[in-house]
Design a protein around this motif. Structure first.
Motif, short mmCIF file in Angstrom:
data_model
loop_
_atom_site.label_atom_id
_atom_site.label_comp_id
_atom_site.label_asym_id
_atom_site.label_seq_id
_atom_site.Cartn_x
_atom_site.Cartn_y
_atom_site.Cartn_z
N ASP A 207 -17.33 -14.61 -7.28
CA ASP A 207 -17.76 -13.60 -8.27
C ASP A 207 -19.24 -13.28 -8.13
O ASP A 207 -19.68 -12.18 -8.47
N ALA A 208 -20.01 -14.26 -7.64
CA ALA A 208 -21.45 -14.04 -7.47
C ALA A 208 -21.80 -13.42 -6.12
O ALA A 208 -22.97 -13.20 -5.83
N GLY A 209 -20.80 -13.14 -5.31
CA GLY A 209 -21.08 -12.50 -4.03
C GLY A 209 -21.15 -13.44 -2.85
O GLY A 209 -21.48 -13.02 -1.73
N GLY A 210 -20.83 -14.72 -3.06
CA GLY A 210 -20.77 -15.64 -1.94
C GLY A 210 -19.50 -15.41 -1.12
O GLY A 210 -18.57 -14.72 -1.57
N GLU A 211 -19.45 -15.96 0.08
CA GLU A 211 -18.27 -15.85 0.93
C GLU A 211 -17.68 -17.23 1.16
O GLU A 211 -18.41 -18.21 1.29
N ILE A 212 -16.34 -17.31 1.21
CA ILE A 212 -15.65 -18.54 1.57
C ILE A 212 -14.62 -18.20 2.63
O ILE A 212 -13.76 -17.34 2.42
N LEU A 213 -14.71 -18.86 3.76
CA LEU A 213 -13.80 -18.62 4.88
C LEU A 213 -12.91 -19.84 5.06
O LEU A 213 -13.36 -20.89 5.53
N PHE A 214 -11.64 -19.73 4.64
CA PHE A 214 -10.70 -20.82 4.81
C PHE A 214 -10.05 -20.77 6.19
O PHE A 214 -10.06 -19.74 6.87
N GLU A 215 -9.46 -21.90 6.58
CA GLU A 215 -8.79 -22.03 7.88
C GLU A 215 -9.69 -21.52 9.01
O GLU A 215 -9.27 -20.84 9.93
N THR A 216 -10.96 -21.89 8.89
CA THR A 216 -11.98 -21.50 9.87
C THR A 216 -12.69 -22.75 10.34
O THR A 216 -13.39 -23.41 9.56
N LYS A 217 -12.51 -23.07 11.59
CA LYS A 217 -13.02 -24.33 12.13
C LYS A 217 -14.27 -24.09 12.97
O LYS A 217 -14.28 -23.21 13.83
N VAL A 218 -15.29 -24.86 12.70
CA VAL A 218 -16.53 -24.78 13.49
C VAL A 218 -16.30 -25.54 14.80
O VAL A 218 -15.94 -26.72 14.80
N THR A 219 -16.52 -24.85 15.91
CA THR A 219 -16.33 -25.47 17.23
C THR A 219 -17.62 -25.57 18.03
O THR A 219 -17.65 -26.25 19.06
N ASP A 220 -18.67 -24.88 17.58
CA ASP A 220 -19.94 -24.99 18.31
C ASP A 220 -21.08 -24.60 17.38
O ASP A 220 -20.89 -23.95 16.35
N LEU A 221 -22.28 -25.02 17.76
CA LEU A 221 -23.50 -24.69 17.04
C LEU A 221 -24.32 -23.74 17.90
O LEU A 221 -24.42 -23.92 19.12
N ILE A 222 -24.89 -22.72 17.27
CA ILE A 222 -25.73 -21.76 17.97
C ILE A 222 -27.17 -22.26 17.88
O ILE A 222 -27.77 -22.28 16.80
N LEU A 223 -27.72 -22.68 19.01
CA LEU A 223 -29.06 -23.26 19.04
C LEU A 223 -30.00 -22.39 19.86
O LEU A 223 -29.62 -21.82 20.89
N ASP A 224 -31.23 -22.28 19.39
CA ASP A 224 -32.31 -21.65 20.14
C ASP A 224 -33.39 -22.70 20.27
O ASP A 224 -34.11 -22.99 19.32
N SER A 225 -33.46 -23.30 21.46
CA SER A 225 -34.32 -24.46 21.66
C SER A 225 -33.88 -25.54 20.69
O SER A 225 -32.72 -25.94 20.71
N ASN A 226 -34.73 -25.99 19.80
CA ASN A 226 -34.38 -27.03 18.85
C ASN A 226 -34.20 -26.49 17.44
O ASN A 226 -34.42 -27.20 16.46
N GLU A 227 -33.78 -25.24 17.32
CA GLU A 227 -33.56 -24.65 16.00
C GLU A 227 -32.15 -24.07 15.94
O GLU A 227 -31.70 -23.40 16.87
#
Length: 526
Positions: A207-227
């Protein structure tokens, strides 16, 4: 006029509303017939140390004065649809409360959950109990609400440093919990009520405008150097944000493998492993409440807490009760096929005829020399191998290996087993075949000691069921003590039980709030 009283009451005086009102007013010197006289309980705890059980109550009495509300009016959540996004991985208590706090701070949470929403999880949980089918993405641990939603919902915590416990409780009440959780010393919501509450928390976020993504699995991290810049999902979608709160729980082994493969600093962590012990609730009541027949109509189902120090091969380790569930059930909490994991839960009324508790042994890294080759995953690999052994001994289904309690201490295989609350069923087994010797021998010593502390506890009318292995995360994702940020990967905030910084619903919720505050302070408001 307002008076505060410290009362020691009988169970009927404490738990019968009309009797409590009359008693409290009388103790305050006020007639029960006095108009506009009101009494309420502010704190309540049971004292069962004496032969007669008493209930310690802090009460407030009001005469000709409106009582101040127990619940502070919660803030209306602002709309953050167009605000800067932050990514929160995991919709357990840490993730949900991180999302709500982000909204309060004017930031849009994108909440990513590998499992299903809380209602849809029911079908997968039923499949484990009835058909012995484990969905690795939707089970007692994974899905909206996290592990606590379908495995008890106890709210007691000793953690005082992470945040405002009262604030967490009030948010829960504002979303559907009863005000009793603001009063009881050991508050409890129950697995039958938590799903409704979790759905209300989700509604506030959406209701406050946040998003929730169900059945969504994180498989990798997007990194730029150490960030860290964001995450990649199982569909290949890239989601970017101002930072990432990693609140994946204590059982997301794929996340630990991912971090290790990317050479992101993680550490092996001590944890505890053992069994569930199941007694009749009536027996535990008779021991704890000193009653001959039953506890009567007013007292709640009794609980216990036990601890003992044991020696094995020159090493001292604690054996202790964990997540004791009065009037509860034992449930299958495996997160992958080919393993047996048991946990405990209680409905809100705690009215099952069974009482169960984890009885577990502290496992230190020095106990696992043969697993050191796995580096920071050493304790996790040990945990997984014990669960797989339990699955094989139990018959390679979700049927769990079990043994009567005295038989276990005497190293006898039980000729028969008792009725149980564990729906997939039990298989009589030698638990010494399931558990490593340094675990089984310490458990044997512990049960013998507990039988001395609680006369009647050590009985063959109780049984142990294995294995209780998900007591806490066997891996810690390190973070800075002040900033809560990973010491090497900027913008990554390890959070909650899975990161090794919480041990239950309330402590995880508080940790989620603090992580959200730190992320927003460092990467949104700077």
């Amino acid at each position: 006029m307002k008076k505060e009283l410290l009362l020691q009451l009988s169970p009927q005086e404490a738990y019968d509303e009309e009797v409590f009102r009359e008693t409290a007013l009388k103790r305050a010197g006020i007639s029960a017939e006095q108009p506009n006289a009101y009494a309420r309980q502010v704190k309540r705890s049971i004292d069962a140390r004496g032969r007669q059980v008493r209930v310690n109550v802090t009460a407030e009495v009001f005469v000709n004065e409106a009582p101040t509300p127990l619940l502070t009016t919660p803030k209306a959540y602002q709309n953050v649809s167009n605000a800067d996004p932050v990514i929160i991985v995991g919709a357990g208590p840490a993730g949900l409360f991180a999302a709500l706090r982000a909204i309060e701070l004017g930031v849009k949470p994108i909440l990513i959950e590998r499992g299903k929403d809380v209602r849809a999880r029911r079908r997968d949980i039923a499949a484990i109990n009835k058909d012995h089918i484990v969905n690795p993405e939707s089970n007692y641990c994974f899905g909206e609400g996290g592990a606590g939603t379908y495995s008890d919902g106890k709210l007691y915590t000793r953690s005082k440093k992470r945040g405002d416990i009262r604030r967490i409780m009030e948010i829960l009440v504002a979303h559907g919990a009863t005000e009793d959780i603001l009063v009881d010393a050991h508050p409890h919501i129950g697995t039958n009520k938590l799903p409704i509450l979790v759905a209300e928390l989700r509604k506030s976020i959406l209701d406050a405008g946040g998003e929730i993504l169900f059945e969504t699995k994180v498989t990798d991290l997007i990194l730029d150097s150490n960030e860290i810049k964001g995450i990649t999902t199982h569909t290949g979608e890239r989601i970017l944000g101002k930072g990432v709160i990693l609140a994946t729980g204590h059982s997301a082994r794929d996340i630990f493998h991912l971090l290790h493969s990317k050479k992101i600093l993680i550490e092996a962590k001590p944890f505890a492993l053992g069994v569930r012990v199941e007694h009749s609730q009536n027996l535990i009541d008779r021991i704890q409440y000193h009653c001959e027949i039953d506890r009567g109509p007013y007292l709640p189902a009794s609980s216990y807490a036990l601890v003992n120090q044991t020696m094995f091969k020159g090493r001292q380790r604690g054996v202790f009760s964990f997540c004791m569930c009065p009037g509860g059930f034992i449930v299958p909490a495996a997160t992958s096929p080919g393993e047996i994991v048991v946990n405990g839960m209680s409905p809100s009324r705690r009215d099952s005829k069974f009482a169960n508790s984890g009885i577990v042994v502290a496992v230190e890294l020095e106990d696992l020399p043969q697993y050191q080759k796995y580096g920071p995953l050493a304790a996790m690999m040990f945990q997984a191998e014990v669960e797989q052994k339990a699955w094989k001994v139990g018959g390679e289904t979700q049927t769990a290996p079990a043994q009567r309690l005295v038989d276990f201490t005497e190293k006898k295989v039980s000729k028969s087993l008792l009725d149980t609350s564990y729906q997939p069923g039990l298989e009589s087994a030698d638990m010494y075949e399931v558990l490593p010797d340094f675990i089984s021998e310490r458990l044997r010593q512990g049960f013998i000691d507990f039988g001395k502390k609680m006369k009647g506890y050590l009985t063959n009318d109780a049984q142990i069921i294995g294995v209780e292995s998900r007591t806490s995360s066997p891996v810690r994702i390190p973070r800075d003590k002040e900033s809560f940020e990973h010491p090497i990967i900027k913008g990554l905030f390890p959070c909650g039980e899975g990161a090794g910084y919480a041990g239950g619903i309330v402590s995880a919720a508080m940790d989620g709030e603090r992580c959200a505050e730190k992320l927003v302070e460092m990467y949104v408001l700077k």
